[in-house]
Every structure is written in structure tokens, then in C-alpha cells.
Design an enzyme around this catalytic site. Structure first.
Site, PDB file in Angstrom:
ATOM      1  N   MET A  53     -64.565 -39.324 -12.648  1.00 43.32           N
ATOM      2  CA  MET A  53     -65.925 -38.380 -12.710  1.00 43.32           C
ATOM      3  C   MET A  53     -65.756 -37.808 -11.019  1.00 43.32           C
ATOM      4  O   MET A  53     -66.383 -38.172 -10.128  1.00 43.32           O
ATOM      5  CB  MET A  53     -67.054 -39.043 -12.619  1.00 43.32           C
ATOM      6  CG  MET A  53     -67.146 -39.784 -14.035  1.00 43.32           C
ATOM      7  SD  MET A  53     -69.192 -40.817 -14.346  1.00 43.32           S
ATOM      8  CE  MET A  53     -68.949 -41.885 -13.063  1.00 43.32           C
ATOM      9  N   ASP A  54     -64.866 -36.668 -11.302  1.00 47.58           N
ATOM     10  CA  ASP A  54     -64.343 -35.907 -10.084  1.00 47.58           C
ATOM     11  C   ASP A  54     -65.214 -34.745  -9.920  1.00 47.58           C
ATOM     12  O   ASP A  54     -65.315 -33.968 -10.851  1.00 47.58           O
ATOM     13  CB  ASP A  54     -62.919 -35.877  -9.903  1.00 47.58           C
ATOM     14  CG  ASP A  54     -62.454 -35.526  -8.397  1.00 47.58           C
ATOM     15  OD1 ASP A  54     -63.425 -35.586  -7.551  1.00 47.58           O
ATOM     16  OD2 ASP A  54     -61.384 -35.061  -8.234  1.00 47.58           O
TER      17      ASP A  54
END
Length: 300
Positions: A53-54
């Protein structure tokens, strides 16, 4: 956005015709989503999707909002995609929530993230609507001893309270990296073998194990059983948002045959249409992935 809940003024009311219109649009969206999922299901569907989850901080920066607000929107994106995956029949979801390396960040940011984690975990404990809807089992993979006590206790409570659920399985990697996971598995196997040899030594009393060192070798299967992911299939798809192409020490042991994707949207922007496109890409690559898996099995 500074909080996790939206507040509405009681003086503002929707007109009946607006309520009807919004209700019709919502029903139409649900219908179209179900139709699209039905079409997708004619192809091979992933059992396990892993997300890096960047982009939460960049999302906040680009919109000139507080950094913590970006992480809060990211949590909302996680819940939304969890529900989408449930509708699609995906059984396992794994997310990279906090790397061990993230402890090197500014202490104030780390503290803010810990507080947010505690808050969101407690919300899931208190308001179980999402968990109950998908009958979700929640795991936390990583070295929980590195967490501050309130977060660790909350995580342990959430795991215990959902342990008997049989629906979708959400595994939250925090604080985690793959190197630590592999080292932990090796240590556990070595400790297990040492105890086994000690028992045999005590049983025979002559200093010679019954199997003459047959337990000394460590196999891949032995390590598999001691990974955090034991009992969970390897990811079919690994999605890292924000266009980054690095795995960043995430599930290195489990992703040999995973389809790696790096879509451009930041994590808070990752929506249903992006998820559909990711599955279409996986379905296109599926024959090649299966060929490699079968070839590896023959060589074992």
C-alpha cells in the site's frame, strides 16, 4: 480530512427527489459491479492478492493535507478493496502495512502511525459490521514484540476475536520484512530440531540419536511450515501502487510465481476499476504463470 468519520450538519437535509436519485444511482452501480464481476469469473480468478500500500504520504502532500490524513484515506481504501475482493470470491488478502525499516523514520511520524493503528484496530473491535459482513479472519504477520504495548495488545485481541471466522482472510504485515520472517523460520526449525535431538539423547542415554542425524537436514517444506504465511497459499498477484517496481523486502519467500504489478495510482486512489484491471492482467498472464508452476513441480 482530519478524522476517520464524516460528520454532517443536522440542518442540511437531502430533498426527497435527491434521495431517490442517489438511491437509484447506488443501485445501478451495484448492479453494474455485480455484472462485471460475473464476467470476470469466467476466467481464472486469484485466490490470494497481496498489496504493497504505497503512496499515502504522497497523496497527502499532493493535496496539501496533513500526512496522517493520507494514511486515514489509505485505511478507507483498504476496507473498500477488502469488500470488493470478497464480492469477487478472493479468499486471501495480504497487505504490507508497516515495515520494520519504517522505524527509521522520524519518531513523530512513527508515533502518529502507531496511534492510527491502535485507533483503527480498536474501531474494528468495537464496530464489527465490516468483519461480520465478510466473516473476516484477521492475522498480523511480523515481530509484534517491536510494537508499543497498546498496539500489540489491540492486535492480539483482534486476532483472537476473529480466529474462528471462516470467510475472507486478511493478513496485515506489521512490523514486517521478509528477511526477518525467514530468519525467524530458520530459528524456529533449529530450535525444534534441537529439542527433538535432546529428547532422543535422553531416551537412549548413550549420546547417540536413534536416527543417526536424520533430523539434521532442513528442507524447504520445514521452513514453509514456520513462515508467518503457513497454511495460506502463495499470492497469485502482488500489487504495488504508485508505480514503484520494488518489492521492498515483502513476501520474498512466497512470490516466486506471483504476477507482479505496479499500477500508477497512489494507494488511497486505488479503486474498483483498478482492481478489475489488475485481475484482467493476471488472467492474461495466467497460462504463462501456470506453465512455470508446473515446470517447477516436475523439477522437484
Amino acid at each position: 480530512m482530519t478524522g476517520s468519520r464524516l460528520s454532517f450538519s443536522p440542518s442540511v437535509k437531502e430533498k426527497p427527489d435527491e434521495m431517490v436519485t442517489s438511491g437509484v444511482l447506488a443501485s445501478l452501480q451495484n448492479f453494474l459491479r455485480k455484472c462485471l464481476i460475473a464476467v470476470l469469473s469466467y476466467g481464472p480468478m486469484p485466490k490470494h492478492i497481496a498489496f504493497i500500500m504505497d503512496g499515502n504520504r504522497r497523496y497527502a502532500k499532493f493535496r496539501s493535507i496533513q500526512q496522517g490524513a493520507g494514511h486515514r484515506v489509505g485505511f478507507s481504501a483498504l476496507i473498500a478493496n477488502l469488500l470488493y475482493c470478497y464480492e469477487m470470491g478472493v479468499k486471501y488478502i495480504t497487505v504490507y502495512a508497516f515495515s520494520i525499516d519504517n522505524f527509521k523514520r522520524d519518531p513523530s511520524e512513527v508515533q502518529s502511525l502507531m496511534q492510527l493503528m491502535e485507533e483503527k484496530i480498536n474501531e474494528l473491535l468495537e464496530n464489527r459490521s465490516v468483519i461480520n459482513k465478510v466473516n473476516c479472519k484477521i492475522n498480523f504477520w511480523g515481530n509484534l514484540d517491536l510494537l508499543c504495548e497498546p498496539v500489540r495488545v489491540a492486535a492480539q485481541k483482534l486476532m483472537a476475536s476473529t480466529a474462528g471466522n471462516t470467510g475472507i482472510v486478511l493478513s496485515v504485515c506489521m512490523p514486517y520484512n521478509s528477511t526477518s520472517e525467514i530468519v525467524n523460520a530458520v530459528n524456529e526449525v533449529c530450535s525444534e530440531r534441537r529439542e527433538m535431538l535432546q529428547r532422543e539423547h535422553a531416551g537412549y542415554g548413550n549420546g547417540h540419536a536413534a536416527n543417526n542425524g536424520a533430523h539434521s537436514e532442513i528442507s524447504v517444506a520445514d521452513l514453509d511450515q514456520h513462515m508467518y504465511s503457513a497454511g495460506c497459499p502463495d499470492p497469485d498477484i502482488v500489487i504495488r501502487t504508485s508505480g514503484e517496481t520494488r518489492l521492498s523486502n515483502f513476501l520474498l519467500w512466497q512470490t516466486t510465481f506471483s504476477h507482479l504489478q505496479n499500477p500508477d495510482p497512489l494507494w488511497p486512489e486505488f479503486s474498483f476499476r483498478h482492481l478489475v484491471w489488475s485481475i484482467l492482467q493476471y488472467q492474461r498472464a495466467y497460462p504463462y504463470l501456470e506453465q512455470n508452476r508446473n515446470l517447477a513441480k516436475k523439477q522437484m
